[in-house]
Write a protein that holds these residues in place. Structure first.
Motif, PDB file in Angstrom:
ATOM      1  N   TRP A 222       0.815  -1.218   0.000  1.00 28.12           N
ATOM      2  CA  TRP A 222       0.000   0.000   0.000  1.00 28.12           C
ATOM      3  C   TRP A 222       0.848   1.267   0.000  1.00 28.12           C
ATOM      4  CZ3 TRP A 222      -4.448  -0.239  -1.925  1.00 28.12           C
ATOM      5  CH2 TRP A 222      -5.234  -1.385  -1.786  1.00 28.12           C
ATOM      6  N   MET A 223       2.044   1.200   0.566  1.00 28.30           N
ATOM      7  CA  MET A 223       2.933   2.362   0.458  1.00 28.30           C
ATOM      8  C   MET A 223       3.343   2.570  -0.997  1.00 28.30           C
ATOM      9  SD  MET A 223       5.281   2.384   3.932  1.00 28.30           S
ATOM     10  CE  MET A 223       5.883   0.687   3.826  1.00 28.30           C
ATOM     11  N   ASP A 224       3.536   1.491  -1.726  1.00 23.32           N
ATOM     12  CA  ASP A 224       3.844   1.610  -3.154  1.00 23.32           C
ATOM     13  C   ASP A 224       2.694   2.258  -3.923  1.00 23.32           C
ATOM     14  OD1 ASP A 224       6.350   0.482  -2.898  1.00 23.32           O
ATOM     15  OD2 ASP A 224       5.733  -1.529  -3.580  1.00 23.32           O
ATOM     16  N   GLN A 225       1.474   2.080  -3.426  1.00 25.91           N
ATOM     17  CA  GLN A 225       0.312   2.674  -4.093  1.00 25.91           C
ATOM     18  C   GLN A 225       0.127   4.149  -3.744  1.00 25.91           C
ATOM     19  OE1 GLN A 225      -1.226   0.593  -6.363  1.00 25.91           O
ATOM     20  NE2 GLN A 225       0.445  -0.716  -5.624  1.00 25.91           N
ATOM     21  N   GLY A 226       0.797   4.606  -2.668  1.00 21.15           N
ATOM     22  CA  GLY A 226       0.730   6.031  -2.340  1.00 21.15           C
ATOM     23  C   GLY A 226       0.168   6.387  -0.985  1.00 21.15           C
ATOM     24  N   VAL A 227      -0.070   5.394  -0.124  1.00 27.18           N
ATOM     25  CA  VAL A 227      -0.615   5.703   1.193  1.00 27.18           C
ATOM     26  C   VAL A 227       0.444   6.384   2.061  1.00 27.18           C
ATOM     27  CG1 VAL A 227      -0.002   3.569   2.400  1.00 27.18           C
ATOM     28  CG2 VAL A 227      -2.097   4.743   2.999  1.00 27.18           C
ATOM     29  N   ASN A 228      -0.003   7.215   3.004  1.00 22.91           N
ATOM     30  CA  ASN A 228       0.900   7.993   3.854  1.00 22.91           C
ATOM     31  C   ASN A 228       1.112   7.397   5.237  1.00 22.91           C
ATOM     32  OD1 ASN A 228      -0.919  10.353   2.237  1.00 22.91           O
ATOM     33  ND2 ASN A 228       1.301  10.403   1.984  1.00 22.91           N
ATOM     34  N   GLY A 229       0.439   6.304   5.532  1.00 23.89           N
ATOM     35  CA  GLY A 229       0.628   5.681   6.832  1.00 23.89           C
ATOM     36  C   GLY A 229      -0.502   4.732   7.166  1.00 23.89           C
ATOM     37  N   PHE A 230      -0.445   4.195   8.401  1.00 27.97           N
ATOM     38  CA  PHE A 230      -1.393   3.172   8.815  1.00 27.97           C
ATOM     39  C   PHE A 230      -1.812   3.395  10.266  1.00 27.97           C
ATOM     40  CE2 PHE A 230       1.483   1.493   5.661  1.00 27.97           C
ATOM     41  CZ  PHE A 230       0.636   0.906   4.739  1.00 27.97           C
ATOM     42  N   ARG A 231      -3.066   3.084  10.521  1.00 30.21           N
ATOM     43  CA  ARG A 231      -3.562   3.024  11.889  1.00 30.21           C
ATOM     44  C   ARG A 231      -3.800   1.548  12.191  1.00 30.21           C
ATOM     45  NH1 ARG A 231      -8.607   0.871  13.993  1.00 30.21           N
ATOM     46  NH2 ARG A 231      -9.192   2.005  15.854  1.00 30.21           N
ATOM     47  N   VAL A 232      -3.086   1.004  13.172  1.00 31.69           N
ATOM     48  CA  VAL A 232      -3.101  -0.430  13.448  1.00 31.69           C
ATOM     49  C   VAL A 232      -4.170  -0.730  14.502  1.00 31.69           C
ATOM     50  CG1 VAL A 232      -1.731  -2.433  14.034  1.00 31.69           C
ATOM     51  CG2 VAL A 232      -0.635  -0.458  12.950  1.00 31.69           C
ATOM     52  N   ASP A 233      -5.118  -1.561  14.122  1.00 32.97           N
ATOM     53  CA  ASP A 233      -6.262  -1.878  14.969  1.00 32.97           C
ATOM     54  C   ASP A 233      -5.930  -2.981  15.967  1.00 32.97           C
ATOM     55  OD1 ASP A 233      -9.323  -1.807  15.373  1.00 32.97           O
ATOM     56  OD2 ASP A 233      -8.915  -3.935  14.998  1.00 32.97           O
ATOM     57  N   ALA A 234      -6.483  -2.861  17.161  1.00 30.53           N
ATOM     58  CA  ALA A 234      -6.448  -3.931  18.175  1.00 30.53           C
ATOM     59  C   ALA A 234      -5.046  -4.497  18.378  1.00 30.53           C
ATOM     60  CB  ALA A 234      -7.419  -5.047  17.781  1.00 30.53           C
ATOM     61  N   ILE A 235      -4.049  -3.626  18.375  1.00 33.42           N
ATOM     62  CA  ILE A 235      -2.666  -4.075  18.392  1.00 33.42           C
ATOM     63  C   ILE A 235      -2.313  -4.856  19.657  1.00 33.42           C
ATOM     64  CG2 ILE A 235      -1.929  -1.818  19.259  1.00 33.42           C
ATOM     65  CD1 ILE A 235       0.089  -4.324  17.114  1.00 33.42           C
ATOM     66  N   ASN A 236      -2.934  -4.518  20.778  1.00 30.91           N
ATOM     67  CA  ASN A 236      -2.554  -5.195  22.022  1.00 30.91           C
ATOM     68  C   ASN A 236      -3.151  -6.590  22.158  1.00 30.91           C
ATOM     69  OD1 ASN A 236      -5.069  -3.920  22.273  1.00 30.91           O
ATOM     70  ND2 ASN A 236      -4.896  -3.718  24.488  1.00 30.91           N
ATOM     71  N   HIS A 237      -3.894  -7.047  21.140  1.00 25.56           N
ATOM     72  CA  HIS A 237      -4.441  -8.404  21.142  1.00 25.56           C
ATOM     73  C   HIS A 237      -3.618  -9.369  20.294  1.00 25.56           C
ATOM     74  CE1 HIS A 237      -8.340  -7.365  23.064  1.00 25.56           C
ATOM     75  NE2 HIS A 237      -8.157  -6.203  22.481  1.00 25.56           N
ATOM     76  N   MET A 238      -2.497  -8.928  19.746  1.00 25.50           N
ATOM     77  CA  MET A 238      -1.802  -9.722  18.727  1.00 25.50           C
ATOM     78  C   MET A 238      -1.180 -11.014  19.245  1.00 25.50           C
ATOM     79  SD  MET A 238       0.018  -7.249  15.962  1.00 25.50           S
ATOM     80  CE  MET A 238       0.699  -8.671  15.130  1.00 25.50           C
ATOM     81  N   PHE A 239      -0.828 -11.050  20.502  1.00 26.59           N
ATOM     82  CA  PHE A 239      -0.170 -12.245  21.043  1.00 26.59           C
ATOM     83  C   PHE A 239      -0.917 -12.746  22.276  1.00 26.59           C
ATOM     84  CE2 PHE A 239       3.175 -10.616  18.428  1.00 26.59           C
ATOM     85  CZ  PHE A 239       3.932 -11.727  18.064  1.00 26.59           C
ATOM     86  N   GLU A 240      -0.879 -14.067  22.450  1.00 30.32           N
ATOM     87  CA  GLU A 240      -1.441 -14.707  23.627  1.00 30.32           C
ATOM     88  C   GLU A 240      -0.349 -15.525  24.310  1.00 30.32           C
ATOM     89  OE1 GLU A 240      -4.042 -13.713  20.552  1.00 30.32           O
ATOM     90  OE2 GLU A 240      -2.749 -15.497  20.441  1.00 30.32           O
ATOM     91  N   SER A 241      -0.542 -15.789  25.577  1.00 32.69           N
ATOM     92  CA  SER A 241       0.429 -16.594  26.305  1.00 32.69           C
ATOM     93  C   SER A 241       0.486 -18.013  25.724  1.00 32.69           C
ATOM     94  CB  SER A 241       0.052 -16.678  27.786  1.00 32.69           C
ATOM     95  OG  SER A 241       0.820 -17.672  28.427  1.00 32.69           O
ATOM     96  N   PRO A 242       1.664 -18.507  25.383  1.00 31.01           N
ATOM     97  CA  PRO A 242       1.772 -19.857  24.811  1.00 31.01           C
ATOM     98  C   PRO A 242       1.479 -20.962  25.826  1.00 31.01           C
ATOM     99  CG  PRO A 242       3.953 -18.924  25.179  1.00 31.01           C
ATOM    100  CD  PRO A 242       2.977 -17.832  25.468  1.00 31.01           C
ATOM    101  N   ALA A 243       1.347 -20.598  27.107  1.00 29.40           N
ATOM    102  CA  ALA A 243       1.019 -21.601  28.126  1.00 29.40           C
ATOM    103  C   ALA A 243      -0.483 -21.875  28.179  1.00 29.40           C
ATOM    104  CB  ALA A 243       1.504 -21.136  29.501  1.00 29.40           C
ATOM    105  N   TYR A 244      -1.290 -20.987  27.598  1.00 36.45           N
ATOM    106  CA  TYR A 244      -2.749 -21.132  27.551  1.00 36.45           C
ATOM    107  C   TYR A 244      -3.360 -21.327  28.942  1.00 36.45           C
ATOM    108  CZ  TYR A 244      -1.603 -21.622  22.667  1.00 36.45           C
ATOM    109  OH  TYR A 244      -1.097 -21.401  21.410  1.00 36.45           O
ATOM    110  N   THR A 245      -2.813 -20.591  29.903  1.00 36.92           N
ATOM    111  CA  THR A 245      -3.307 -20.663  31.285  1.00 36.92           C
ATOM    112  C   THR A 245      -4.713 -20.073  31.379  1.00 36.92           C
ATOM    113  OG1 THR A 245      -1.027 -20.322  32.009  1.00 36.92           O
ATOM    114  CG2 THR A 245      -2.767 -20.030  33.666  1.00 36.92           C
ATOM    115  N   ASN A 246      -5.559 -20.668  32.190  1.00 35.46           N
ATOM    116  CA  ASN A 246      -6.911 -20.145  32.395  1.00 35.46           C
ATOM    117  C   ASN A 246      -6.869 -18.729  32.967  1.00 35.46           C
ATOM    118  OD1 ASN A 246      -8.401 -22.297  31.438  1.00 35.46           O
ATOM    119  ND2 ASN A 246      -8.620 -23.272  33.448  1.00 35.46           N
ATOM    120  N   GLN A 247      -7.796 -17.902  32.499  1.00 37.68           N
ATOM    121  CA  GLN A 247      -7.952 -16.557  33.071  1.00 37.68           C
ATOM    122  C   GLN A 247      -8.636 -16.663  34.435  1.00 37.68           C
ATOM    123  OE1 GLN A 247      -6.539 -14.167  31.427  1.00 37.68           O
ATOM    124  NE2 GLN A 247      -7.055 -14.155  29.254  1.00 37.68           N
ATOM    125  N   VAL A 248      -8.403 -15.640  35.270  1.00 35.41           N
ATOM    126  CA  VAL A 248      -9.008 -15.609  36.602  1.00 35.41           C
ATOM    127  C   VAL A 248     -10.001 -14.455  36.659  1.00 35.41           C
ATOM    128  CG1 VAL A 248      -8.558 -15.338  39.074  1.00 35.41           C
ATOM    129  CG2 VAL A 248      -6.920 -16.582  37.630  1.00 35.41           C
TER     130      VAL A 248
END
Length: 617
Positions: A222-248
């Protein structure tokens, strides 16, 4: 002698002029990048302007209305998702990251938008959703069918049936209050999704880094097409704990089926998410360096604590992150009942947690597509004052489409008309508690049928009945309108160096009812913003804002701008700054200077003129 006299005259005249103008240029200010101190305007494409009368806003419609953004004076606009999508979640479920959704037009239409915006010196920012894609994306289809190379593009876990019920890998709950795991018979396993089941989360823990590279390649495309930048959605959800521990649960006895009842420490705000953004920033910077050194800006969205949010800026001057990590303090922590001390706390916490190294700017977000509109949240009396506040604080300001004319929520949308999946997953008796549709209704351009959104169509969401009174056409050219206020505020930001580069000090005055802050820069008049959060008039002493050394040099206050309900108007001058009365719910911006300085400057000019007449002529 005459030459010396002329030189003296020129010196005195120039000295007088410098004292009056009082603009100091430094290398730091001369090198300010295009995005710094900018005003960015969020467009929800489906609702902005329909060019072909199918009821849905489109790219050609946006292009046709770029002059509105130019007239307003914004730096640029960022578009909510426009990529190919089944539209289960308003386009945040992307089926193809390098193809425009046909309901909005074509890739060629988007490139034309880039070109037309460039002619008007407007920047275009695209919404980018790396956390998840659509379950119709070819990546997911390949992964579900175990196509070699794609097996690990998503997070899969066994979930066998035991005693007639499928046993899920853990108790994780998705944002939309469903289990975070869904079964796919093609693979005979469950996949992870932090939002709807139609939005599988992409696995960025692949050892070969293939999924990460896929996303960086999308940015390059998209930068090649001429866009000036990006707004990244929901960025803090990108990774989860690999231990898959239950939430409390946050508290014993809370409903275990609701996302908000957990602290979600294993699925949100993990360190690896920050590291992804640092990599993305490095990628954008390298691209910029190879393509004319024009910055491609990176914005990030994360609802989190202030210390967590400000980590998106980066680690140091060499490991940089987001240029603009969205600050949702005025959305999440402020209500119509908040006091001046609450406003001060939001500002002070953000400014106090920003890193000391220079790599980002403060920013202020008052509204977006997920929360009630500014005017509806704060009321008719307050919303313009908040706009004044956000535009005179340091850094970047964000406007949600329609804020500039004072649009309100359309709360008359029926269950049958509801489109938001967050509401559709509830029921007809409670959907209004979940729906975001009221803040996403068509832009109100004029008072013609359907508000000028289209000529004759069935709009995807009903146009707000307020369009007859609240619309662009009615407010254009009206200096008492909300549109004029926004336009004048943006112009003031561009005009005053102190608003671009000045320091900030905040204070609560007038018995706790007025939030006040001063912007200062060396050898320039101060700019003071007052926000009266009370319905009653307040008499304030501006000297309360200044330290002892400064008080004696600040003896005159001139109104630069005020909300339309205020009796104080631009140009009103006060020679006694110790007693200025502002009305209930007023937002007022003053320039505070020294009457002595102005008098001295005038004396210089008179003296220079007298010398010229007596000795030269």
């Amino acid at each position: 002698m005459k030459t010396l006299t002329i030189s003296l005259v020129l010196f005195l005249a120039l000295a007088a002029q410098a004292t009056v103008v009082d603009i100091i240029k430094t290398d730091e200010r001369d090198n300010v990048d295009w995005w710094e101190n900018g005003v960015f305007y969020q467009i929800y494409p489906r609702s902005f302007k329909d060019s072909n009368n199918d009821g849905t806003g489109d790219i050609k419609g946006i292009t046709s209305k770029l002059q509105h953004l130019k007239d307003l004076g914004v730096t640029g606009t960022w578009l909510s998702p426009i990529f190919d999508s089944p539209m289960v979640d308003g386009g945040y479920d992307i089926r193809n990251y390098t193809k425009v959704n046909s309901i909005y037009g074509s890739n060629d239409d988007l490139v034309e938008l880039f070109a037309e915006a460039k002619k008007l010196d407007l920047k275009i920012i695209l919404d980018f959703v790396p956390n998840h894609c659509s379950n119709q994306h070819q990546w997911f289809i390949n992964s579900a069918n175990r196509v070699p190379g794609y097996e690990d593009y998503f997070t899969w876990r066994a979930c066998p049936v035991e005693n007639g019920k499928r046993r899920l890998p853990n108790n994780w709950i998705a944002v939309f209050n469903t289990p975070m795991w869904s079964y796919d018979p093609r693979r005979d396993e469950c996949y992870l999704h932090q939002f709807t089941k139609e939005q599988p989360d992409i696995n960025f823990r692949m050892e070969n880094g293939k999924t990460k590279q896929e996303m960086l390649d999308v940015l390059t495309f998209w930068m090649d097409q001429g866009v000036n930048g990006f707004r990244v959605d929901a960025i803090n959800h990108m990774f989860e704990s690999p231990a898959y521990t239950n939430q409390v649960l946050l508290e014993e006895g809370l409903d275990p089926n609701l996302y908000g009842n957990y602290d979600n420490r294993y699925t949100r705000d993990l360190r690896e998410s920050y590291e992804f953004i640092y990599s993305a920033r490095e990628h954008l910077d390298k691209y910029a360096k190879a393509n004319g050194n024009v910055t491609r800006v990176l914005m990030t969205e994360a609802y989190a604590t202030i210390p967590q949010q400000t980590q998106w800026y980066g680690v140091n001057d060499t490991l940089r992150g987001s240029h603009i990590p969205f600050n949702f303090g005025f959305i999440a922590d402020i209500t119509a009942n908040s006091k001046a001390e609450d406003f001060k706390k939001v500002v002070d916490e953000w400014m106090g947690n920003m890193p000391s190294f220079t790599m980002g700017q403060a920013n202020w977000v008052l509204g977006n597509h997920d929360r009630s509109r500014l005017r509806s949240r704060y009321g008719d009396d307050r919303y313009e004052g908040l706009a004044i506040m956000s535009m005179t604080l340091p850094g970047v300001a964000i406007i949600y489409y329609g804020e500039e004319i004072g649009m309100v929520d359309n709360n008359d949308i029926t269950w049958e008309e509801t489109e938001d999946p967050q509401a559709c997953q509830s029921n007809s008796s409670v959907y209004k508690d979940f729906t975001r549709d009221p803040v996403r209704t068509p832009m109100q351009w004029d008072d013609s049928p359907l508000g000028g959104f289209c000529e004759s169509c069935k709009t995807w969401l009903p146009v707000s009945p307020s369009f007859t009174d609240i619309n662009v056409k009615k407010q254009t050219g009206d200096e008492t309108s909300t549109f004029a206020l926004y336009k004048n505020l943006i112009a003031l930001r561009k005009e005053k160096d102190v608003l671009k580069f000045g320091g900030l000090s905040t204070k609560v005055i007038a018995d706790g009812d007025v939030f006040a802050f001063e912007r200062t820069i060396k050898d320039n008049p101060s700019i003071v913003t007052l926000l009266n959060l009370s319905k009653d008039s307040k008499t304030v002493n501006l000297a309360d804002l200044f330290n002892a050394d400064d008080v004696s040099s600040k003896t005159k206050a001139t109104v630069l701008i005020s909300n339309n309900r205020s009796e104080l108007k631009k140009g009103n001058t006060f020679s006694n700054i110790n007693s200025i009365t502002i009305g209930g719910y007023d937002g007022v911006v003053f320039e505070v200077s020294s009457a002595m300085r102005i008098a001295t400057s005038a004396l210089y000019l008179v003296a220079a003129f007298w010398v010229a007449v007596k000795f030269v002529f």
